[in-house]
Design a protein around this motif. Structure first.
Motif, short mmCIF file in Angstrom:
data_model
loop_
_atom_site.label_atom_id
_atom_site.label_comp_id
_atom_site.label_asym_id
_atom_site.label_seq_id
_atom_site.Cartn_x
_atom_site.Cartn_y
_atom_site.Cartn_z
N ASP A 199 39.01 39.78 34.80
CA ASP A 199 40.39 39.32 34.62
C ASP A 199 41.29 40.20 35.48
OD1 ASP A 199 43.01 38.82 33.67
OD2 ASP A 199 42.26 38.29 31.68
N ILE A 200 41.98 39.61 36.47
CA ILE A 200 42.77 40.41 37.42
C ILE A 200 44.26 40.40 37.09
CG2 ILE A 200 41.10 40.15 39.29
CD1 ILE A 200 42.88 37.97 40.48
N ALA B 182 40.39 44.36 35.82
CA ALA B 182 40.31 45.11 37.09
C ALA B 182 41.54 44.78 37.91
CB ALA B 182 39.05 44.76 37.85
N ASP B 183 42.11 45.82 38.54
CA ASP B 183 43.23 45.51 39.42
C ASP B 183 42.68 44.86 40.70
OD1 ASP B 183 43.05 48.83 39.96
OD2 ASP B 183 43.16 47.58 41.74
N LEU B 184 43.48 44.04 41.31
CA LEU B 184 43.03 43.23 42.43
C LEU B 184 42.56 44.09 43.59
CD1 LEU B 184 42.63 40.47 43.67
CD2 LEU B 184 45.06 40.42 44.28
N ALA B 185 43.27 45.20 43.83
CA ALA B 185 42.89 46.07 44.95
C ALA B 185 41.48 46.60 44.77
CB ALA B 185 43.89 47.22 45.07
N ASP B 186 41.14 47.02 43.55
CA ASP B 186 39.80 47.56 43.30
C ASP B 186 38.74 46.47 43.42
OD1 ASP B 186 38.05 49.76 42.40
OD2 ASP B 186 37.75 48.48 40.67
N LEU C 67 45.66 33.54 42.58
CA LEU C 67 45.12 34.79 43.10
C LEU C 67 43.60 34.87 42.93
CD1 LEU C 67 47.72 37.50 41.99
CD2 LEU C 67 47.22 36.71 44.30
N SER C 68 43.09 34.32 41.84
CA SER C 68 41.65 34.39 41.63
C SER C 68 40.90 33.61 42.70
CB SER C 68 41.28 33.87 40.24
OG SER C 68 41.66 32.51 40.09
N MET C 69 41.45 32.47 43.15
CA MET C 69 40.80 31.69 44.20
C MET C 69 40.84 32.44 45.53
SD MET C 69 39.06 28.98 44.48
CE MET C 69 38.28 28.11 45.85
N MET C 70 41.97 33.09 45.83
CA MET C 70 42.06 33.87 47.06
C MET C 70 41.07 35.04 47.03
SD MET C 70 46.19 34.01 47.59
CE MET C 70 46.04 35.03 49.05
N ALA C 71 41.01 35.73 45.88
CA ALA C 71 40.09 36.86 45.76
C ALA C 71 38.65 36.40 45.88
CB ALA C 71 40.33 37.57 44.44
N ALA C 72 38.33 35.28 45.24
CA ALA C 72 36.97 34.75 45.31
C ALA C 72 36.61 34.39 46.75
CB ALA C 72 36.84 33.53 44.39
N GLY C 73 37.58 33.83 47.47
CA GLY C 73 37.33 33.47 48.86
C GLY C 73 37.01 34.67 49.73
N MET C 74 37.72 35.77 49.48
CA MET C 74 37.49 36.97 50.28
C MET C 74 36.17 37.64 49.93
SD MET C 74 41.46 38.10 50.07
CE MET C 74 41.29 39.77 50.60
N LEU D 210 38.17 30.61 38.08
CA LEU D 210 38.49 29.67 37.00
C LEU D 210 39.56 28.70 37.49
CD1 LEU D 210 38.31 28.69 34.08
CD2 LEU D 210 39.98 30.46 33.47
N ARG D 211 39.21 27.42 37.53
CA ARG D 211 40.15 26.41 38.01
C ARG D 211 41.36 26.32 37.08
NH1 ARG D 211 40.45 21.31 36.45
NH2 ARG D 211 38.31 21.26 35.68
N GLY D 212 42.54 26.55 37.66
CA GLY D 212 43.77 26.47 36.88
C GLY D 212 44.08 27.72 36.09
N GLY D 213 43.17 28.71 36.13
CA GLY D 213 43.42 29.96 35.45
C GLY D 213 43.43 29.83 33.93
N LEU D 214 43.96 30.87 33.29
CA LEU D 214 43.97 30.89 31.83
C LEU D 214 44.92 29.84 31.25
CD1 LEU D 214 43.79 34.71 31.12
CD2 LEU D 214 41.98 33.02 30.91
N GLU D 215 45.94 29.44 32.02
CA GLU D 215 46.81 28.37 31.53
C GLU D 215 46.00 27.09 31.31
OE1 GLU D 215 50.06 27.83 34.17
OE2 GLU D 215 51.09 29.67 33.56
#
Length: 676
Positions: A551-552, A569-573, A596-603, A615-620
């Motif tokens: 969870d970022i 975890a913070d996104l930078a880590d 942000l999770s999709m961008m992070a996953a892509g990288m 997670l599609r659509g995030g926690l919302e």
């Protein structure tokens, strides 16, 4: 020292760039090697001063060794923790603070630098505190489990915390103002920010697995019992070879490490040991010698520059006679250097690279300018090396032979790659660096093994060495020359110059290289997977332990509510820590709305073969689709909210808030420019 003493919440800093497929055309290389090339990196720098009730902690950083040391000051009494051998900065600050050094605390017998306990003890006339298990050969006050000592309004309580070494200790600092409250802990090499101390530096006297098992007990039975708000101050940061995957952050808290430290998530002893032993960088050969010096008690140093220099002699070109280290910058080395000398420039991690590349008992001669020789001699005392000095100009004046190298410009190499006639490209960085980012189809031969690995190459063929900033590739020139390579060069400016020129670089999954072919009509676009809220719920309920859930969101939101089995975890880590690239089962990333999770996953997806999902659509979406669908309710429309619904679904796991107010931890200081 900073004018104001600050006590505010730490900040998170990160840089995001988008990678298309395996190809990237812009960006900067951010590594601990190049970050130690600034002018200030070779001097002790004050990171910050941290205020607590009744005392303060001053944190020092020596970037070229990734070494943190500390001074705890209370009521004009000072305790110095894990000092370096050149103690002058500590004496300067003591004078400015109008304090007197009352003691020196060593968390263990250090291996990566020669400590300054003997130097300080002589001048300050104070005791040296170290574990009774260190078997120290100098006057000291032995510490054991439960030992305490006082510095003004601060009381330090000692825990025996073996794992990195047998004599490792951790000291909890309590304030005696308004009762006894734990505020900080000096963890040495036991617990780093994002990592733990490596267990393989005992030289065969005890197995690494045995020490790793001790480290497991140290966390489970001792450090994990400390309150979450307590700040940890380690002896090393990113770039240190005393551990793997250390964070750039200079401090943390027990609570943050509990949530984010990769190694501490393992509740199984065997898995913990396996994780700790996996992927450790090779320890430099000088470590065992420094550890022995520290245990015996290092001899006192005459810090004055050496008075004279040796006379140039053609015998110095024979590596069997001596090791000649040219300490000038790479460009000057290329324009003319002593044959078979190696270039370890002062502008970088000079001390560490001498310790890696120069055998401990090898006759060592430094060459450069008078000013450079004086600085190099001073700095080598930090790692216990002694060297003779020779002015480079004296060699030139004696008309002795010189070797020159035509450095290769990025444009020239790029054109040669397109034309199909490029030299063999040898990347001399670590395998993890090479896998993460490289300039094309290149051979990886890490610098510390280059002499042996180069036997796979034809010494009559042209070779170009590459690293991030040309520091290590310049060092590689001399190594390859010694091995008989006649046509060797280095990429001028390194991979960073290549990136700055706009040429493509490639990450883990390297396919056809567009840098050396005509324009590509079609491209394969590889994207990470997405997981629906219902699919994730099924995994959580039916297959726990088969995946990692990260969870970022900011820690404050995570502490309010989060999914079962998730860690924060913070996104930078997440983006910088290679530990996330390996593991059993998929890595699933969640955030508020999936952006942000999709961008992070892509990288991350570009760097590993591990399955990465967002997670599609995030926690919302998880709240609305999974929970309300299960309850048979109409799916509500969530506006762009930044808080959770008033009634949380039963699958969410609330985290109780501590009864006592949480201490505000100091701000993470801004990083300095890398300088190259």
């Amino acid at each position: 020292m900073k004018a104001a003493i600050k006590t505010i919440l730490p900040a998170m800093f990160f840089t995001i760039f988008f990678v298309l497929g395996t190809q990237s055309f812009a960006g900067d290389i951010k590594d601990s090697e190049s970050a130690s090339h600034s002018d200030a990196a070779a001097d002790y720098d004050i990171v910050d001063t941290y205020a607590y009730p009744g005392f303060k902690i001053i944190q020092f950083n020596l970037a070229v060794l990734s070494h943190y040391s500390y001074m705890l000051i209370s009521e004009k009494h000072a305790l110095v923790v894990d000092p370096g051998r050149d103690i002058f900065k500590y004496l300067e600050i003591t004078q400015k603070e109008n304090s007197k050094i009352k003691g020196i605390l060593l968390t263990h017998s250090h291996a990566d630098f020669v400590a300054g306990h003997m130097e300080l003890a002589k001048i300050a006339g104070c005791p040296v505190f170290i574990s009774t298990r260190a078997d120290a050969g100098y006057p000291h006050t032995p510490l054991k489990e439960g030992s305490t000592f006082t510095v003004g309004n601060a009381v330090l309580e000692v825990l025996e915390t073996p794992g990195h070494t047998l004599d490792s200790t951790t000291s909890i600092v309590y304030s005696t103002r308004d009762g006894k409250k734990a505020e900080a802990v000096f963890t040495g090499d036991t617990l780093f920010v994002g990592s733990i101390g490596r267990p393989d530096l005992m030289g065969g006297t005890i197995s690494a697995a045995t020490l790793a098992s001790m480290a497991f007990d140290t966390w489970q039975q001792k450090l994990s019992k400390i309150d979450d708000h307590v700040a940890i101050y380690p002896a090393h940061g990113a770039g240190s070879l005393c551990g793997a995957h250390l964070s750039d952050d200079p401090f943390s808290t027990i609570g943050r490490e509990r949530q984010t430290n990769h190694y501490l998530k393992y509740s199984s002893r065997s898995e913990f040991i396996a994780a700790v032993l996996e992927g450790l960088p090779e320890a430099p050969q000088y470590f065992k010698h420094n550890a022995a010096l520290n245990k015996k008690g290092p001899e006192l140093i005459n810090w004055q520059p050496p008075a004279g220099t040796i006379t140039p002699d053609i015998k110095l070109t024979k590596p069997a006679n001596t090791c000649v280290v040219d300490i000038r910058d790479a460009d000057l080395y290329a324009k003319g250097h002593i044959p078979n000398s190696i270039n370890i420039a002062l502008r970088g991690r000079f001390e560490t690279w001498v310790g890696i590349m120069v055998p401990w008992d090898s006759p060592l001669v430094l060459t450069g300018s008078r000013e450079e020789l004086d600085e190099a001699s001073y700095r080598l005392n930090r790692v216990g090396y002694k060297a003779r000095a020779m002015l480079f100009d004296a060699w030139v004046s004696a008309s002795l032979p010189l070797k020159t190298v035509d450095l290769m410009e990025p444009a020239a190499l790029y054109d040669a790659m397109k034309a199909g006639n490029a030299p063999i490209i040898v990347d001399v960085r670590l395998p993890t660096e090479w896998m993460g980012l490289r300039i094309g189809q290149v051979i990886n031969m890490p610098l510390n093994h280059l002499a042996q690995l180069s036997s796979k190459l034809d010494p009559s063929e042209p070779v170009v060495a590459v690293c991030n900033s040309a520091y290590r590739s310049s060092l590689a020139l001399g190594i390859l020359e010694r091995e008989g390579f006649a046509k060797v060069t280095s990429l001028k400016g390194g991979s960073q110059a290549w990136i700055d020129a706009g040429y493509p670089v490639f990450s883990y999954e390297t396919g056809k290289n567009p840098a050396v072919t005509e324009a590509i009509v079609k491209k394969e676009i590889k994207l990470p997977g997405r997981i629906s809220p219902d699919e994730l719920k099924s995994l959580i309920m039916d297959l726990p332990g088969t995946f990692d859930l990260v969870d970022i969101r900011p820690a404050s939101f995570f502490s309010d509510f989060h999914l079962p089995q998730s860690v924060n975890a913070d996104l930078a880590d997440l983006l910088s820590n290679p530990a996330y690239l390996v593991g059993t089962g998929p890595l699933i990333i969640v955030d508020r709305d999936g952006t942000l999770s999709m961008m992070a996953a892509g990288m991350l997806f570009q760097k590993t073969k591990r399955e990465i999902k967002a997670l599609r659509g995030g926690l919302e979406a998880y709240w609305s689709e999974s929970y309300f669908h299960e309850m048979g309710l109409e799916k509500p429309v969530f506006p762009e909210q930044k808080t959770a619904p008033a009634a949380l679904p039963p699958v969410m796991t609330p985290t109780p808030q501590p009864a006592a107010p949480v201490m505000q931890t100091p701000e993470k200081p801004k990083k300095k420019s890398a300088g190259c």
